[in-house]
Scaffold this motif. Structure first.
Motif, short mmCIF file in Angstrom:
data_model
loop_
_atom_site.label_atom_id
_atom_site.label_comp_id
_atom_site.label_asym_id
_atom_site.label_seq_id
_atom_site.Cartn_x
_atom_site.Cartn_y
_atom_site.Cartn_z
N ARG A 84 0.84 -1.20 0.00
CA ARG A 84 0.00 0.00 0.00
C ARG A 84 0.87 1.24 0.00
O ARG A 84 1.94 1.27 0.57
CB ARG A 84 -0.85 0.05 1.27
N GLY A 85 0.34 2.28 -0.62
CA GLY A 85 1.01 3.56 -0.59
C GLY A 85 0.24 4.53 0.31
O GLY A 85 -0.86 4.22 0.78
N PRO A 86 0.78 5.71 0.54
CA PRO A 86 0.13 6.70 1.40
C PRO A 86 -1.25 7.14 0.92
O PRO A 86 -2.09 7.53 1.73
CB PRO A 86 1.10 7.88 1.38
N ALA A 87 -1.52 7.05 -0.38
CA ALA A 87 -2.81 7.49 -0.92
C ALA A 87 -3.83 6.35 -1.01
O ALA A 87 -4.93 6.56 -1.52
CB ALA A 87 -2.61 8.12 -2.29
N ALA A 88 -3.51 5.17 -0.49
CA ALA A 88 -4.41 4.02 -0.59
C ALA A 88 -5.63 4.19 0.30
O ALA A 88 -5.53 4.67 1.43
CB ALA A 88 -3.67 2.75 -0.21
N ARG A 89 -6.76 3.77 -0.21
CA ARG A 89 -8.01 3.76 0.55
C ARG A 89 -8.56 2.36 0.71
O ARG A 89 -9.45 2.13 1.51
CB ARG A 89 -9.04 4.65 -0.13
N ASP A 90 -8.06 1.41 -0.09
CA ASP A 90 -8.57 0.04 -0.07
C ASP A 90 -7.58 -0.88 0.64
O ASP A 90 -6.40 -0.59 0.74
CB ASP A 90 -8.79 -0.46 -1.49
N ALA A 91 -8.10 -2.03 1.07
CA ALA A 91 -7.29 -3.03 1.75
C ALA A 91 -6.68 -4.02 0.76
O ALA A 91 -6.13 -5.04 1.16
CB ALA A 91 -8.13 -3.77 2.78
#
Length: 171
Positions: A84-91
């Motif tokens: 995941r990156g800092p802009a991720a919203r999903d799992a």
């Protein structure tokens, strides 16, 4: 005693003939550097580290091949990894990768695209996916598979490809 001799109990003439028969070679598998990784950015954002939704890479591959009268069947096991990156919203992250077959001249003669989803572990934000694929290459009678190749990589947008090729990228 003959069964333990290492030549299957065959006489010296049969062993000499077997030694001159060319070994069946599997097509070479390779991962082009520019398609080994994919970085997904959030829409409308810039292209720095804070805009990264996720990154994925082909971590390793192995497999083998089997020959029959129709050609060669290549069994390929891929291990894909993502974070995941800092802009991720999903799992989880969704990715598309390809497997292409090249002929002895290096031309792509077949290509398939595959979708995979990699779940990010809650505490680490990383995950992997093991992919098992079968590719069949028809061969003319007496032809060898050694000149054929298999390319594996992520199916990239033009922007993702440009990012991978950019020597100034810092991550």
């Amino acid at each position: 005693m003959a069964a333990c001799s290492g030549n299957g109990g065959k006489g010296p003439e049969a062993q000499a003939a077997a030694d001159t028969t060319p070994a069946l070679a599997c097509p070479k598998v390779s991962i082009p550097d520019e398609t080994r990784e994919v970085t997904q950015f959030r829409g409308g954002g810039a292209r720095d580290m804070t805009d990264v939704v996720s990154r994925a890479a082909v971590l390793q591959y192995d497999g083998g091949c089997e020959f029959d009268d129709a050609g060669v069947t290549v069994n390929l096991n891929l291990l894909l990894g993502a974070e995941r990156g800092p802009a991720a919203r999903d799992a989880q992250g969704a990715y598309q990768y390809f497997v292409a077959i090249t002929d002895p001249a290096g031309r792509i003669i077949g290509k398939q695209q595959f979708d995979t989803t990699i779940a990010f572990s809650p505490n680490v934000g990383k995950g992997t996916s093991a992919e098992e694929l079968v590719q069949k290459i028809p061969l003319a009678k007496g032809a060898t598979a050694a000149g054929y190749g298999i390319l594996v990589g992520f199916q990239l947008t033009p922007e993702q490809l440009a990012f991978n090729r950019d020597p100034r990228k810092s991550f």
